[in-house]
Design a protein around this motif. Structure first.
Motif, PDB file in Angstrom:
ATOM      1  N   GLY A 184       4.849  11.563   5.348  1.00  0.00           N
ATOM      2  CA  GLY A 184       4.642  12.544   6.394  1.00  0.00           C
ATOM      3  C   GLY A 184       4.315  13.924   5.858  1.00  0.00           C
ATOM      4  N   THR A 185       3.628  14.692   6.685  1.00  0.00           N
ATOM      5  CA  THR A 185       3.299  16.077   6.356  1.00  0.00           C
ATOM      6  C   THR A 185       3.524  16.921   7.616  1.00  0.00           C
ATOM      7  N   GLN A 186       4.173  18.054   7.422  1.00  0.00           N
ATOM      8  CA  GLN A 186       4.544  18.897   8.562  1.00  0.00           C
ATOM      9  C   GLN A 186       3.359  19.745   9.011  1.00  0.00           C
ATOM     10  N   VAL A 214       0.856  -1.179   0.000  1.00  0.00           N
ATOM     11  CA  VAL A 214       0.000   0.000   0.000  1.00  0.00           C
ATOM     12  C   VAL A 214       0.892   1.229   0.000  1.00  0.00           C
ATOM     13  N   GLN A 215       0.693   2.104  -0.949  1.00  0.00           N
ATOM     14  CA  GLN A 215       1.385   3.393  -0.922  1.00  0.00           C
ATOM     15  C   GLN A 215       0.438   4.427  -0.343  1.00  0.00           C
ATOM     16  N   LEU A 216       0.991   5.305   0.473  1.00  0.00           N
ATOM     17  CA  LEU A 216       0.189   6.307   1.168  1.00  0.00           C
ATOM     18  C   LEU A 216       0.758   7.697   0.893  1.00  0.00           C
ATOM     19  N   VAL A 217      -0.118   8.630   0.611  1.00  0.00           N
ATOM     20  CA  VAL A 217       0.308  10.005   0.372  1.00  0.00           C
ATOM     21  C   VAL A 217      -0.501  10.932   1.265  1.00  0.00           C
ATOM     22  N   GLU A 218       0.215  11.625   2.138  1.00  0.00           N
ATOM     23  CA  GLU A 218      -0.440  12.570   3.045  1.00  0.00           C
ATOM     24  C   GLU A 218      -0.426  13.971   2.453  1.00  0.00           C
ATOM     25  N   SER A 219      -1.399  14.760   2.866  1.00  0.00           N
ATOM     26  CA  SER A 219      -1.441  16.165   2.487  1.00  0.00           C
ATOM     27  C   SER A 219      -2.254  16.919   3.531  1.00  0.00           C
ATOM     28  N   ALA A 257       4.468  18.935  14.734  1.00  0.00           N
ATOM     29  CA  ALA A 257       5.139  17.663  14.473  1.00  0.00           C
ATOM     30  C   ALA A 257       4.992  17.323  12.993  1.00  0.00           C
ATOM     31  N   VAL A 258       5.713  16.294  12.592  1.00  0.00           N
ATOM     32  CA  VAL A 258       5.448  15.675  11.300  1.00  0.00           C
ATOM     33  C   VAL A 258       4.406  14.589  11.542  1.00  0.00           C
ATOM     34  N   TYR A 259       3.361  14.627  10.758  1.00  0.00           N
ATOM     35  CA  TYR A 259       2.264  13.677  10.909  1.00  0.00           C
ATOM     36  C   TYR A 259       2.352  12.625   9.806  1.00  0.00           C
TER      37      TYR A 259
END
Length: 115
Positions: free
Chosen positions: A108-110, A2-7, A91-93
């Motif tokens: 991660g997203t800051q 699974v690839q995950l992309v946060e925003s 934090a970085v989430y």
């Protein structure tokens, strides 16, 4: 796999709100658990919130009543609505999937909360 992309991260004043999104590369409908973690400078990564395939949720004590995790199976997306943000939420989430013994992490997203 699974690839995950946060925003959705960014700079916000204390007391403000942000909504984080985590888009998965495959259907999330049957994934065991999805969650949000965070890591502040000099600290260990910690669980913030998680949601099971059945929709049950759990939260760290520090965010209860302020953060809400949800998911949209049709969009393969997990959200973290963060309200009443505090300086210590900086934090970085990271988004994480746990599925049948395997863990998958996003990049991660800051999130930075200013006074």
């Amino acid at each position: 796999q699974v690839q995950l992309v946060e925003s959705g991260g960014g700079l916000v004043q204390a007391g403000g709100s942000l909504r984080l999104s985590c888009v998965a590369s495959r259907s999330i409908f049957s994934l065991n658990r999805m969650g949000w973690y965070r890591q502040a400078p000099g600290k260990q990564r910690e669980l913030v919130a998680e949601i099971t395939s059945a929709g049950s949720t759990g939260y760290a004590d520090s965010v209860k009543g302020r953060f809400t995790i949800s998911k949209d199976n049709a969009e393969n997306t997990v959200y973290l609505q963060m309200n009443s943000l505090k300086l210590e939420d900086t934090a970085v989430y990271y988004c994480k999937v746990y599925n049948w013994g395997a863990n998958y992490w996003g990049q991660g997203t800051q999130v930075t909360v200013s006074s």
